[in-house]
Design a protein around this motif. Structure first.
Motif, PDB file in Angstrom:
ATOM      1  N   PHE A  77      79.632  79.107   7.972  1.00 54.20           N
ATOM      2  CA  PHE A  77      79.738  79.886   9.210  1.00 54.20           C
ATOM      3  C   PHE A  77      80.451  79.108  10.301  1.00 54.20           C
ATOM      4  CE2 PHE A  77      76.565  78.022  12.006  1.00 54.20           C
ATOM      5  CZ  PHE A  77      75.663  77.428  11.131  1.00 54.20           C
ATOM      6  N   MET A  78      80.379  77.776  10.236  1.00 55.83           N
ATOM      7  CA  MET A  78      81.116  76.975  11.212  1.00 55.83           C
ATOM      8  C   MET A  78      82.604  77.035  10.907  1.00 55.83           C
ATOM      9  SD  MET A  78      78.845  75.843  13.230  1.00 55.83           S
ATOM     10  CE  MET A  78      79.922  74.736  14.140  1.00 55.83           C
ATOM     11  N   GLU A  80      84.122  79.480   9.563  1.00 54.72           N
ATOM     12  CA  GLU A  80      84.585  80.796  10.001  1.00 54.72           C
ATOM     13  C   GLU A  80      84.818  80.854  11.506  1.00 54.72           C
ATOM     14  OE1 GLU A  80      81.538  83.239   8.399  1.00 54.72           O
ATOM     15  OE2 GLU A  80      82.461  83.325   6.411  1.00 54.72           O
ATOM     16  N   GLU A  81      84.135  79.992  12.233  1.00 55.49           N
ATOM     17  CA  GLU A  81      84.342  79.955  13.683  1.00 55.49           C
ATOM     18  C   GLU A  81      85.538  79.096  14.066  1.00 55.49           C
ATOM     19  OE1 GLU A  81      81.189  79.214  16.446  1.00 55.49           O
ATOM     20  OE2 GLU A  81      79.750  80.100  15.063  1.00 55.49           O
ATOM     21  N   TYR A  83      85.988  75.810  13.011  1.00 51.89           N
ATOM     22  CA  TYR A  83      85.757  74.372  13.003  1.00 51.89           C
ATOM     23  C   TYR A  83      86.104  73.843  11.627  1.00 51.89           C
ATOM     24  CZ  TYR A  83      83.294  74.925  17.374  1.00 51.89           C
ATOM     25  OH  TYR A  83      82.985  75.220  18.668  1.00 51.89           O
ATOM     26  N   TYR A  89      82.915  69.405  15.272  1.00 50.20           N
ATOM     27  CA  TYR A  89      81.861  69.798  16.201  1.00 50.20           C
ATOM     28  C   TYR A  89      80.746  68.771  16.152  1.00 50.20           C
ATOM     29  CZ  TYR A  89      79.016  71.643  12.338  1.00 50.20           C
ATOM     30  OH  TYR A  89      78.265  71.789  11.212  1.00 50.20           O
ATOM     31  N   LEU A 128      74.146  80.722  21.676  1.00 49.05           N
ATOM     32  CA  LEU A 128      75.433  81.145  21.116  1.00 49.05           C
ATOM     33  C   LEU A 128      75.208  82.417  20.307  1.00 49.05           C
ATOM     34  CD1 LEU A 128      76.800  77.762  19.747  1.00 49.05           C
ATOM     35  CD2 LEU A 128      77.239  78.823  21.970  1.00 49.05           C
ATOM     36  N   ARG A 130      76.429  85.375  17.983  1.00 53.28           N
ATOM     37  CA  ARG A 130      77.476  85.667  16.995  1.00 53.28           C
ATOM     38  C   ARG A 130      77.147  86.984  16.325  1.00 53.28           C
ATOM     39  NH1 ARG A 130      79.413  82.510  19.682  1.00 53.28           N
ATOM     40  NH2 ARG A 130      80.019  80.365  19.217  1.00 53.28           N
TER      41      ARG A 130
END
Ligand SMILES: [Zn+2]
Length: 146
Positions: A77-78, A80-81, A83, A89, A128, A130
């Motif tokens: 999921f990171m 996909e953001e 990163y 991050y 955050l 999402r």
């Protein structure tokens, strides 16, 4: 309706309740009304005095960074953001003013210069959000305070 003294209606003392509170932008811990021990993540039973009747308390969301790592290849999921190897991050452990420690994303720090990130940096909670509708999920993060 029961209520009184700013009480939030009682939810089970589980990780899923904790996530439901996050969706409401609240950082909640379980507190033992007898010995005042705080549990984050919440627990249904006090391990200090074995009391089994806990209460929810809302934390201020302020604390200090006690550990961190800058992560290049994180969970999907990171990725996909956006990163990745070139866009790192920071994940860290925050000690809250109320005492408990919690792991979370750390925002507002210079991930390109991790050596400049200082233990003890004051941080405050950020929620955050999402996704939308049923897929909406709130992730816990802390942002550097000036
Ligand atoms: Zn207790």
């Amino acid at each position: 309706m029961k209520g009184g003294k700013g009480m939030t209606k009682t939810r089970d003392f589980t990780a899923s309740s904790f996530s439901m509170f996050l969706n409401e932008e609240k950082l909640m811990a379980a507190q033992c009304p007898d010995c005042k021990a705080l549990y984050l993540p919440p627990r249904p039973l006090c391990t200090s005095c074995y009391n089994g009747t806990m209460e929810w308390v809302q934390l201020k969301g302020k604390g200090r960074l006690t550990a961190y790592s800058v992560i290049a290849v994180g969970p999907t999921f990171m990725f996909e953001e956006g990163y990745d190897r070139n866009n790192h991050y920071c994940a860290g452990i925050v000690q809250l003013e109320e005492g408990p420690r919690i792991s979370a994303r750390i925002l507002g720090v210079d991930v390109k210069h991790p050596e400049a990130i200082k233990i003890g940096t004051p941080v405050e909670v950020q929620f955050l959000i999402r996704g939308e509708g049923e897929n909406r999920k709130t992730f816990l993060a802390f942002k550097k305070r000036d």
